[in-house]
Structure formats: C-alpha cells, structure tokens
Design an enzyme around this catalytic site. Structure first.
Site, mmCIF file in Angstrom:
data_model
loop_
_atom_site.group_PDB
_atom_site.id
_atom_site.type_symbol
_atom_site.label_atom_id
_atom_site.label_comp_id
_atom_site.label_asym_id
_atom_site.label_seq_id
_atom_site.Cartn_x
_atom_site.Cartn_y
_atom_site.Cartn_z
ATOM 1 C CE1 TYR A 145 -4.227 -1.132 -0.113
ATOM 2 C CE2 TYR A 145 -3.633 -2.556 1.706
ATOM 3 C CZ TYR A 145 -4.501 -2.196 0.702
ATOM 4 O OH TYR A 145 -5.656 -2.893 0.516
ATOM 5 C CG ASP B 212 -7.727 -3.024 -6.106
ATOM 6 O OD1 ASP B 212 -7.117 -2.734 -5.056
ATOM 7 O OD2 ASP B 212 -8.083 -4.181 -6.392
ATOM 8 C CG HIS C 91 -8.914 -5.234 -2.689
ATOM 9 N ND1 HIS C 91 -7.952 -4.255 -2.772
ATOM 10 C CD2 HIS C 91 -8.914 -5.626 -1.401
ATOM 11 C CE1 HIS C 91 -7.404 -4.074 -1.585
ATOM 12 N NE2 HIS C 91 -7.961 -4.901 -0.740
#
Ligand code: PPY
Length: 500
Positions: free
Chosen positions: A240, A268, A360
């Site tokens: 991230y 995403d 995800h």
C-alpha cells in the site's frame, strides 16, 4: 545496575487523558500524547486505553514493531512492574464462550476435504469481529459472489487418451519456482483470527514450496515473516503506497535488501470500499457505542476495522509514479488490481513486469467484473499489440478461487498463476499452520485429478482450446448453485433497532 526505568501501574494510571497519555504495550510504557493526532485509527481508541495496558487491543491490528518504530526513543519511558498493575479480570462474553466451545469441537483436520470447509469452520471459531472483517465485501457484495460464479460459467473441453500417468502442476512465477500454480495472496490482520497470524502462512509455504505474498497490513511484522522463512524461500510483497513516499521507499528497499522477489503494488484502493458487515460490527460494538456517546468528532462512527486504519494510503497514486517505483527498486513490479484491457495495456507500456486482474476479493468497487472475465478481454487486447505472450510480462488473476479446476481455467485462458487469499486465511484461523498445509494438499489432490481428466500433463499443456468461456461475459446465464458457497455466504444484515 540497569538504567532502565521501572514504572508502576498507579504511576502510569495518572496519565490517562488527552493532555498526558501513557499506555502499556508488551510490558513497556510509552508516552503517546503527541502521537494521538497522528494515529491512523484515530485518537479515541488509544484514549480508551490511556493509563492502562493496551496490549490485547494492540496486538491483532499492529505488527509488534509498529509502536517502537513510530515513536521517538524519548517516548519509550521504561518497563512496567507487572506486580503493580491491577489484574483486570476480563469478563468472558457469551460470544467468546461459544467461540471457544466451537474451537474445541471443530472437525478434525482429516475430515476437511475442500477449501469451502475451512470457511465453514472459520466462521464458527473466530470472533464475530474477525469474521466481519475477513468475510465482508463492499456494498451489496455482488462482486464477491460473481467471483465464484464466473468460474462456473467456464466449461471444460477435455482431451482424452493422452497417457496421463504422470502429471506435473509445478511452475515458475516471476522467475521463482513454485510447487503450485497458486500463490498465497495478501490478506491483512491475521492475528484477529489466530494468535500466530500470518506466520502460519510463512511456515506452511516453506514446507511446501509455495510463495507467500506478504501484506503491508499483516499483523506480524515484515521482519518476523522474513526471519521465519528459509534463506532461499521466495517471498513477494504487497504494497500500500503511503502518502509519505519516504516511508514507502524505505519499506520497499528494506524488503529488497531482505531478499523479497517481487513487489505487488495495490492499485485498486485509493479509498477503501464500504464493507457493511465490518461497519456494522464496529457500529454496534463497544467502541462504536463509546464514540457515539462521547460525541467525539475525530472519528467517523461508521468505520469498520479496515477503514479506520487505512488513512495512510495515498489516493493521489497515478501512472506518473511508476517510473519512481522503477527507480527505487530492481524487484519486478506487478500492478495488483487491473480491471480493464485499457489499463492492462497502459501497465505493459509503463514497463512493469506484470499485472493482477483483481477486484480485491470483492472488497472495493462493487459490481466490478471478476478477474477471470477481465482476463478474456485482456489477453486478445495485449496479443493484438504484440504484448502477449511475453515471458517478461506475467498475468495473474485472483478472487473466488476455491478449486484446482478454477486455477486450470485461468491458466488455460492465459494466466501464469492465480492468487488465493481468504481460503488460506480461513485455513490458519481454523487450524493454524496445519490448516494451511492441508489446504495446499487439497490443491495438490485436485490438480492431479483434474489435470488427468482434462488431458493436460503439464502447465504448458493447458491451452485456450481446453475451455469454453463463451458464456463468461453473459451475466444472465443460469449456473447451477454452488451449494457449499451458498451455505457459507452470509447475506448482509439490515440496521438494528436500539434496545429500549
Ligand atoms: C482489505 O481489507 O481489503 C485490505 O486490503 C487490507 C486493509 C486493512 C486495513 C486498512 C486498509 C486495508
């Protein structure tokens, strides 16, 4: 004589407010007063433990080194004299009692015969909070279910009489040998569901030649996992991207120095999806009630576990950042969360080494298509430009994979390998490392049978002609119900009335 300061419980208890806030974590005392406004999960949750031992609340959500690396050394006040801390007798809730009962009575591991079984067991043996966080998906959870359905709209075209005495499903993923065409995809907060957290994945992966993708938001620290791995055990890293790029740079370069083999950048999640199961859990849980009653304005009361700790993620991340990533690392870069042919082409042209076609786990944009459906759009688009096949650009799919037959379909359609997240997570929540090893064994058994029946002796023999994917993008076709999935899927609940 040691110069380590030893503090007493009453001393710490005096610092129990916004003006002076001390907490105890893992036997050490920290002054977090100045850190309060920066805490990604908000101030209220720390203040709840001000002057007290916060270890139990801290542990599932943070890697052990989160506090030591975030607080300057002068805020590390000393160690606690445990004999002076009043033992809080924690009331065991009815839910917890029931959970423990289920844990003791769970089916023995040899009765587990498919990956759905782990989900059935996990749902009973983990806390409601953990279940809500892990199982939830965004909005109406349409994409979550579609991820399973998509595989059922693809049918096999098996070949016969090919001498399938020996079949081999091992492969190479981004230059790394893997005993399965499956990698363990990143899932966060493993200690919510099992005290050893993601270390169960690392150890099982080691024993079976499987590759684990380490999650940025794992409960175990990155170094703990790398330390638990064998020196030559390949590991990938999911990233991230932090608003503070220096933090990201340090993290990536540390991972590379420790031998991580590939960097999967999550693309995403500029904002986290609204996972209503998770949100409701927080809302009705003790923390939610406290916040509403205190009228504290710094926390949004409808945040679940995930959203509360996601504020560090940079929503400004864009294609312009890719050259920077390429400048800070030599690891192969893979963009995780591509959902269209247009972006697959841009990814290829940006010079990265691969993409994950992913939604995800249904947790981001609801009604986004399944990775499998995106795959059949992406491959011809890349092929038309001469970008596929290319050994230096690998395509992965994740979401909804529960069977080796699912994996074989994705590979036949052009994927190098697939990511599997929740099933491995549920496996370790239910049975620790042994569960993960069993899940890998189940995959092996299913690969052997399915490859024989399909007439493919090696991964290379899986070709597009072995599947009929013509119904994949037609979302109205009827598919038989996947009984196991429908047994474990829990429909979303509505708002609850307050008790009078
Ligand atoms: C997810 O929950 O889907 C994640 O990717 C992990 C996560 C956990 C907490 C905050 C942000 C992301």
């Amino acid at each position: 004589m040691s110069d380590i300061r030893v503090l007493s419980g009453p001393e710490v208890a005096e610092h129990a407010n916004r003006e002076s806030c001390w907490i105890i974590v893992h036997g050490k005392v920290y002054d977090v007063t100045e850190f309060l406004p920066e805490h990604p999960g908000g101030q209220a949750i720390i203040l709840k433990y001000a002057g007290k031992d916060a270890t139990e609340a801290y542990e599932p959500i943070h890697p052990p080194d989160a506090i030591t690396t975030n607080l300057p050394p002068d805020k590390h006040l000393g160690v606690i004299d445990a004999s002076t801390v009043a033992k809080v007798v924690k009331e065991v809730t009815a839910e917890e009692k029931q959970r423990q009962k289920y844990m003791e009575a769970r089916p023995s591991l040899d009765t587990i015969i498919n990956l759905h079984d782990f989900e059935t067991v996990a749902r009973k043996v983990i806390s409601e909070k953990a279940w809500a966080y892990y199982s939830s998906a965004s909005d109406d959870e349409i994409t979550l279910r579609e991820n399973r359905m998509a595989y059922q709209r693809v049918w096999f075209r098996p070949r016969i009489l090919r001498d399938v005495t020996s079949v081999d499903w091992s492969t190479t993923i981004l230059g790394q040998k893997s005993s399965l065409p499956v990698y363990i995809s990143a899932t966060a907060l493993g200690k919510l569901g099992h005290p050893e957290g993601e270390l169960c994945l690392t150890r099982a992966a080691q024993n079976h030649g499987v590759i684990q993708m380490i999650a940025t938001l794992a409960s175990c620290s990155f170094d703990e996992m790398v330390d638990a791995a064998k020196p030559d055990q390949p590991l990938f890293l999911q990233l991230y991207v932090n608003k503070d790029r220096e933090i990201t740079k340090k993290y990536v370069q540390h991972a590379e120095a420790r031998g991580v083999k590939a960097l999967f950048i999550t693309v995403d999640a500029p904002q986290l999806g609204r996972r209503e199961k998770d949100m409701r859990m927080k809302f009705v849980g003790e923390e939610g009630v406290a916040k509403v009653q205190d009228g504290q304005s710094d926390i949004k009361k409808d945040e679940g576990v995930a959203r509360a700790i996601s504020s560090f993620i940079d929503p400004s991340l864009s294609w312009k950042d890719i050259p920077w990533f390429r400048s800070i690392t030599k690891m192969p870069i893979i963009l995780k969360g591509i959902a269209t042919a247009e972006d697959a082409i841009l990814a290829y042209e940006s010079g990265v080494q691969g993409i994950v076609l992913s939604n995800h786990g249904g947790r981001q944009l609801d009604t986004a298509r399944s990775g499998l459906e995106v795959l059949v759009e992406v491959i011809p688009a890349l092929r038309a430009r001469g970008y596929f096949p290319n050994p230096n650009f690998e395509i992965f799919v994740d979401g909804g994979v529960r069977r080796a037959s699912d994996v074989l379909k994705a590979i036949a359609l052009g994927a190098t390998a697939v990511g599997v997240g929740r099933p491995f997570l549920y496996a370790f929540c239910s049975y620790g490392q042994d569960g993960v090893e069993k899940a890998i064994q189940i995959f092996r058994d299913e690969f052997e049978m399915n490859m024989r029946l399909l007439g493919a002796r090696t991964i290379d023999e899986l070709v597009p002609e072995m599947v009929d994917a013509s119904a994949l993008s037609s979302h109205v076709v009827l598919t038989p119900q996947d009984t196991l999935f429908h047994n474990t899927y829990v429909p979303l609940a509505g708002a609850t009335f307050q008790e009078s």
